[in-house]
Design a protein around this motif. Structure first.
Motif: not given
Length: 103
Positions: A15-42
């Protein structure tokens, strides 16, 4: 160890392994295309802000916001979260680098 304890320990570990895997899948893996907080956007927003501020004297924050929103380099799809509160944060951030900046 008894059989029941072993089964419970394996179920907990699984259950712990499954939970950690699901949390890993939930977190974003790549930056969003419309992220306006990147240093370039700022940096782009700061450049637009300075250009608009230098073009007209004695702007208040509302007028500066309107001018920045209509600037030719301002992309409304990328900066769709940009509002007057974000402008105030941008001004504060820019004043830390350039203390002589005035509206």
């Amino acid at each position: 160890m008894k059989t029941v304890e072993l089964i419970m320990m394996l179920a907990f570990a699984g259950g712990l392994v499954l939970t950690l895997y699901k949390v890993y899948l939930f977190l974003p893996q790549k930056p969003l295309a419309d992220d306006d907080t990147t240093p370039e956007s700022v940096e782009l927003l700061e450049r637009i802000m300075v250009e608009c501020n230098n073009a007209h004297e004695h702007l208040d924050e509302e007028s500066l916001f309107q001018m920045m929103s209509s600037h030719h380099d301002f992309d409304p799809k990328h900066f769709w979260r940009f509002n007057e509160n974000r402008l105030k944060q941008l001004i504060t951030h820019y004043r830390l680098k350039e203390p002589d900046f005035r509206l």
